[in-house]
Design a protein around this motif. Structure first.
Motif, PDB file in Angstrom:
ATOM      1  N   GLN A 171    -118.698  76.625 -15.967  1.00 51.39           N
ATOM      2  CA  GLN A 171    -119.472  77.031 -17.152  1.00 51.39           C
ATOM      3  C   GLN A 171    -120.861  77.511 -16.750  1.00 51.39           C
ATOM      4  OE1 GLN A 171    -118.298  75.113 -20.680  1.00 51.39           O
ATOM      5  NE2 GLN A 171    -120.408  74.646 -21.227  1.00 51.39           N
ATOM      6  N   GLY A 172    -121.427  76.862 -15.739  1.00 49.03           N
ATOM      7  CA  GLY A 172    -122.723  77.285 -15.220  1.00 49.03           C
ATOM      8  C   GLY A 172    -123.861  77.080 -16.202  1.00 49.03           C
ATOM      9  N   GLY A 173    -123.752  76.144 -17.140  1.00 48.42           N
ATOM     10  CA  GLY A 173    -124.827  75.869 -18.092  1.00 48.42           C
ATOM     11  C   GLY A 173    -124.291  75.063 -19.256  1.00 48.42           C
ATOM     12  N   ALA A 174    -125.122  74.918 -20.315  1.00 45.86           N
ATOM     13  CA  ALA A 174    -124.724  74.088 -21.451  1.00 45.86           C
ATOM     14  C   ALA A 174    -123.576  74.740 -22.235  1.00 45.86           C
ATOM     15  CB  ALA A 174    -125.923  73.851 -22.357  1.00 45.86           C
ATOM     16  N   TYR A 196    -113.071  84.611 -24.878  1.00 45.83           N
ATOM     17  CA  TYR A 196    -114.057  83.530 -24.981  1.00 45.83           C
ATOM     18  C   TYR A 196    -113.369  82.191 -25.236  1.00 45.83           C
ATOM     19  CZ  TYR A 196    -118.145  80.916 -26.491  1.00 45.83           C
ATOM     20  OH  TYR A 196    -119.121  79.974 -26.599  1.00 45.83           O
ATOM     21  N   TRP A 197    -112.493  82.179 -26.266  1.00 48.50           N
ATOM     22  CA  TRP A 197    -111.906  80.887 -26.657  1.00 48.50           C
ATOM     23  C   TRP A 197    -110.869  80.411 -25.656  1.00 48.50           C
ATOM     24  CZ3 TRP A 197    -114.753  78.031 -29.417  1.00 48.50           C
ATOM     25  CH2 TRP A 197    -115.646  78.603 -30.332  1.00 48.50           C
ATOM     26  N   ALA A 198    -110.162  81.327 -25.020  1.00 48.09           N
ATOM     27  CA  ALA A 198    -109.209  80.910 -23.983  1.00 48.09           C
ATOM     28  C   ALA A 198    -109.967  80.237 -22.840  1.00 48.09           C
ATOM     29  CB  ALA A 198    -108.441  82.119 -23.453  1.00 48.09           C
ATOM     30  N   THR A 199    -111.155  80.772 -22.526  1.00 45.60           N
ATOM     31  CA  THR A 199    -111.935  80.189 -21.433  1.00 45.60           C
ATOM     32  C   THR A 199    -112.493  78.827 -21.844  1.00 45.60           C
ATOM     33  OG1 THR A 199    -112.481  82.420 -20.737  1.00 45.60           O
ATOM     34  CG2 THR A 199    -113.818  80.655 -19.814  1.00 45.60           C
ATOM     35  N   VAL A 200    -112.939  78.699 -23.120  1.00 39.16           N
ATOM     36  CA  VAL A 200    -113.418  77.397 -23.602  1.00 39.16           C
ATOM     37  C   VAL A 200    -112.309  76.363 -23.406  1.00 39.16           C
ATOM     38  CG1 VAL A 200    -114.070  76.088 -25.671  1.00 39.16           C
ATOM     39  CG2 VAL A 200    -115.053  78.360 -25.260  1.00 39.16           C
ATOM     40  N   VAL A 201    -111.085  76.712 -23.836  1.00 34.95           N
ATOM     41  CA  VAL A 201    -109.960  75.777 -23.726  1.00 34.95           C
ATOM     42  C   VAL A 201    -109.687  75.454 -22.245  1.00 34.95           C
ATOM     43  CG1 VAL A 201    -107.477  75.503 -24.126  1.00 34.95           C
ATOM     44  CG2 VAL A 201    -108.907  76.530 -25.896  1.00 34.95           C
ATOM     45  N   GLY A 202    -109.657  76.508 -21.401  1.00 31.82           N
ATOM     46  CA  GLY A 202    -109.366  76.316 -19.971  1.00 31.82           C
ATOM     47  C   GLY A 202    -110.382  75.403 -19.315  1.00 31.82           C
ATOM     48  N   ILE A 203    -111.675  75.639 -19.603  1.00 30.48           N
ATOM     49  CA  ILE A 203    -112.724  74.822 -18.973  1.00 30.48           C
ATOM     50  C   ILE A 203    -112.627  73.380 -19.477  1.00 30.48           C
ATOM     51  CG2 ILE A 203    -115.222  74.459 -18.894  1.00 30.48           C
ATOM     52  CD1 ILE A 203    -115.587  77.417 -18.530  1.00 30.48           C
ATOM     53  N   ASN A 204    -112.338  73.209 -20.785  1.00 31.97           N
ATOM     54  CA  ASN A 204    -112.214  71.848 -21.327  1.00 31.97           C
ATOM     55  C   ASN A 204    -111.043  71.109 -20.693  1.00 31.97           C
ATOM     56  OD1 ASN A 204    -114.435  72.087 -22.888  1.00 31.97           O
ATOM     57  ND2 ASN A 204    -113.336  72.632 -24.767  1.00 31.97           N
ATOM     58  N   ILE A 205    -109.938  71.827 -20.485  1.00 28.20           N
ATOM     59  CA  ILE A 205    -108.779  71.164 -19.848  1.00 28.20           C
ATOM     60  C   ILE A 205    -109.164  70.723 -18.438  1.00 28.20           C
ATOM     61  CG2 ILE A 205    -106.437  71.526 -18.935  1.00 28.20           C
ATOM     62  CD1 ILE A 205    -105.898  73.358 -21.313  1.00 28.20           C
ATOM     63  N   ASN A 206    -109.861  71.617 -17.713  1.00 30.22           N
ATOM     64  CA  ASN A 206    -110.339  71.259 -16.369  1.00 30.22           C
ATOM     65  C   ASN A 206    -111.201  70.012 -16.405  1.00 30.22           C
ATOM     66  OD1 ASN A 206    -110.040  72.782 -13.827  1.00 30.22           O
ATOM     67  ND2 ASN A 206    -110.259  74.505 -15.214  1.00 30.22           N
ATOM     68  N   GLY A 207    -112.056  69.944 -17.424  1.00 33.21           N
ATOM     69  CA  GLY A 207    -113.012  68.843 -17.542  1.00 33.21           C
ATOM     70  C   GLY A 207    -112.339  67.492 -17.722  1.00 33.21           C
ATOM     71  N   THR A 208    -111.093  67.495 -18.233  1.00 31.02           N
ATOM     72  CA  THR A 208    -110.427  66.216 -18.485  1.00 31.02           C
ATOM     73  C   THR A 208    -109.716  65.683 -17.228  1.00 31.02           C
ATOM     74  OG1 THR A 208    -108.429  67.353 -19.181  1.00 31.02           O
ATOM     75  CG2 THR A 208    -109.973  66.728 -20.934  1.00 31.02           C
ATOM     76  N   THR A 254    -101.328  79.029  -6.669  1.00 33.49           N
ATOM     77  CA  THR A 254    -102.477  78.424  -7.362  1.00 33.49           C
ATOM     78  C   THR A 254    -103.621  79.438  -7.470  1.00 33.49           C
ATOM     79  OG1 THR A 254    -101.837  76.410  -6.218  1.00 33.49           O
ATOM     80  CG2 THR A 254    -103.933  76.351  -7.384  1.00 33.49           C
ATOM     81  N   LEU A 255    -103.910  80.121  -6.359  1.00 30.80           N
ATOM     82  CA  LEU A 255    -105.016  81.084  -6.382  1.00 30.80           C
ATOM     83  C   LEU A 255    -104.674  82.266  -7.291  1.00 30.80           C
ATOM     84  CD1 LEU A 255    -106.274  81.161  -2.680  1.00 30.80           C
ATOM     85  CD2 LEU A 255    -107.024  79.745  -4.568  1.00 30.80           C
ATOM     86  N   GLY A 256    -103.389  82.647  -7.309  1.00 28.06           N
ATOM     87  CA  GLY A 256    -102.959  83.747  -8.190  1.00 28.06           C
ATOM     88  C   GLY A 256    -103.197  83.384  -9.639  1.00 28.06           C
ATOM     89  N   MET A 257    -102.906  82.136  -9.997  1.00 23.30           N
ATOM     90  CA  MET A 257    -103.120  81.726 -11.393  1.00 23.30           C
ATOM     91  C   MET A 257    -104.621  81.636 -11.701  1.00 23.30           C
ATOM     92  SD  MET A 257     -99.965  79.339 -12.459  1.00 23.30           S
ATOM     93  CE  MET A 257     -99.954  78.107 -11.224  1.00 23.30           C
ATOM     94  N   ALA A 258    -105.408  81.211 -10.691  1.00 26.72           N
ATOM     95  CA  ALA A 258    -106.868  81.159 -10.887  1.00 26.72           C
ATOM     96  C   ALA A 258    -107.406  82.584 -11.097  1.00 26.72           C
ATOM     97  CB  ALA A 258    -107.532  80.509  -9.686  1.00 26.72           C
ATOM     98  N   GLU A 259    -106.799  83.570 -10.435  1.00 20.60           N
ATOM     99  CA  GLU A 259    -107.192  84.973 -10.652  1.00 20.60           C
ATOM    100  C   GLU A 259    -106.982  85.354 -12.120  1.00 20.60           C
ATOM    101  OE1 GLU A 259    -109.029  86.872  -9.216  1.00 20.60           O
ATOM    102  OE2 GLU A 259    -108.112  88.138  -7.714  1.00 20.60           O
ATOM    103  N   GLY A 260    -105.806  84.946 -12.644  1.00 19.51           N
ATOM    104  CA  GLY A 260    -105.497  85.247 -14.041  1.00 19.51           C
ATOM    105  C   GLY A 260    -106.508  84.600 -14.969  1.00 19.51           C
ATOM    106  N   PHE A 261    -106.858  83.346 -14.685  1.00 19.35           N
ATOM    107  CA  PHE A 261    -107.788  82.603 -15.545  1.00 19.35           C
ATOM    108  C   PHE A 261    -109.180  83.236 -15.542  1.00 19.35           C
ATOM    109  CE2 PHE A 261    -110.796  78.899 -15.874  1.00 19.35           C
ATOM    110  CZ  PHE A 261    -110.663  78.732 -17.242  1.00 19.35           C
ATOM    111  N   THR A 262    -109.680  83.554 -14.339  1.00 21.47           N
ATOM    112  CA  THR A 262    -111.036  84.110 -14.268  1.00 21.47           C
ATOM    113  C   THR A 262    -111.083  85.534 -14.828  1.00 21.47           C
ATOM    114  OG1 THR A 262    -110.555  84.672 -11.956  1.00 21.47           O
ATOM    115  CG2 THR A 262    -111.908  82.719 -12.333  1.00 21.47           C
ATOM    116  N   GLY A 263    -109.971  86.277 -14.682  1.00 23.33           N
ATOM    117  CA  GLY A 263    -109.953  87.656 -15.201  1.00 23.33           C
ATOM    118  C   GLY A 263    -109.891  87.695 -16.718  1.00 23.33           C
TER     119      GLY A 263
END
Ligand code: HEM
Length: 269
Positions: free
Chosen positions: A189-192, A164-176, A145-154
């Motif tokens: 996201q740390g902001g709006a 940018y857009w991969a992160t938008v999608v990733g954060i939105n999936i998390n949000g659901t 799990t942490l290894g995949m989180a490394e990939g996501f944050t990197g």
């Protein structure tokens, strides 16, 4: 049978050997580290251990490559929305061998995840997740799990359109996700909108939090591997009960390293 008598060392040779070994003796006497490393490297494993059982060490090697190339990249990368993309271009095009270090880190991330999956498949197929290794399986799941989180944050760090857009999608999936999902999305996201706060947060998580946690968990994982011993393949005579597993080797007083009785505890063969 004739036995060749051991050649006596000249006093000079004995002196040089003693001088060379002095630092190791010094360290061993004060920490026991040399003995522990020797035990780790030269411990007995089942006779029928196969190449499939090197996948854990391969995952470890991939992690070390990521750590080393990551430190080199961090010397030149700038976690600022105005400079991040440019710093990546400089690393790739201008720095000596920068393209190689970046390429190793980028492709190495996928290699690390693939090796972890292969290692996990091996553990599953050998039934090595069963008693007494359940805890090590759980530690492994956390590592994955942490290894995949490394990939996501990197992925955000190059700060280009894909990132940018991969992160938008990733954060939105998390949000659901139920309950904690919206909070995690808001925190990441740390902001709006995704911006400089997101970038510095991802950088800090990618550089410090996750590598530290992964390194700690790998230490625990390896400790448990040594403590419990390596599992024999399911087709081995020992596993099938046709051959008695031999007694574990002496642990020279390190009682904690004795394997517990139970399935597949083959510490010595
Ligand atoms: C950073 C990632 C990982 C590293 C560095 C790592 C390293 C290792 C090493 C060196 C071994 C001993 C040799 C071998 O069996 O290959 C091992 C065994 C083991 N690993 Fe991992 N591993 C990782 C991830 C995982 C994952 C994702 C799982 C499962 C979810 C897992 C579960 C286990 C278990 C249960 C054992 C004991 C296997 C046995 O006794 O035969 N590991 N690991």
């Amino acid at each position: 049978m004739a036995v060749t008598p051991a050649r006596r060392k000249s006093p000079r040779r004995a002196q040089i050997e003693a001088a060379a070994l002095y630092p190791l003796d010094w360290l061993e006497e004060r920490s026991g580290l040399v003995g522990a490393i020797k035990y780790f490297l030269f411990r007995r494993v089942p006779r029928d251990t196969s190449w499939a059982q090197t996948l854990g060490s391969a995952s470890l090697t991939a992690f070390l490559v990521q750590a080393i190339t990551g430190v080199i990249l961090a010397f030149y990368y700038k976690p600022d929305p105005d400079k991040a993309y440019e710093s990546i271009q400089i690393i790739t095009n201008d720095l000596t061998l920068g393209w190689l270090v970046r390429g190793m880190h980028r492709w190495g991330a996928s290699v690390f995840i693939i090796l972890m999956f292969l290692h996990m498949a091996r553990v599953f197929l050998y039934g090595a997740y069963k008693y007494p290794r359940e805890l090590n399986w759980i530690v492994g799941v956390l590592l994955l799990t942490l290894g995949m989180a490394e990939g996501f944050t990197g992925y955000l760090l190059p700060w280009d359109q894909t990132a940018y857009w991969a992160t938008v999608v990733g954060i939105n999936i998390n949000g659901t996700a139920p309950f904690l999902g919206p909070f995690i999305a808001q925190f990441l996201q740390g902001g709006a909108a995704i911006g400089s706060d997101t970038l510095s947060k991802f950088y800090s998580i990618h550089m410090l939090v996750l590598p530290g946690a992964i390194a700690g968990l790998i230490g625990l994982h390896l400790y448990l591997v040594i403590r419990l011993g390596v599992t024999s393949p399911p087709w081995s005579p020992t596993e099938a009960g046709r051959e008695r597993a031999p007694e574990p080797p002496s642990t020279n007083g390190r009682e904690g390293l004795i394997r517990p009785s139970g399935r597949g505890g083959s510490n010595g063969e």
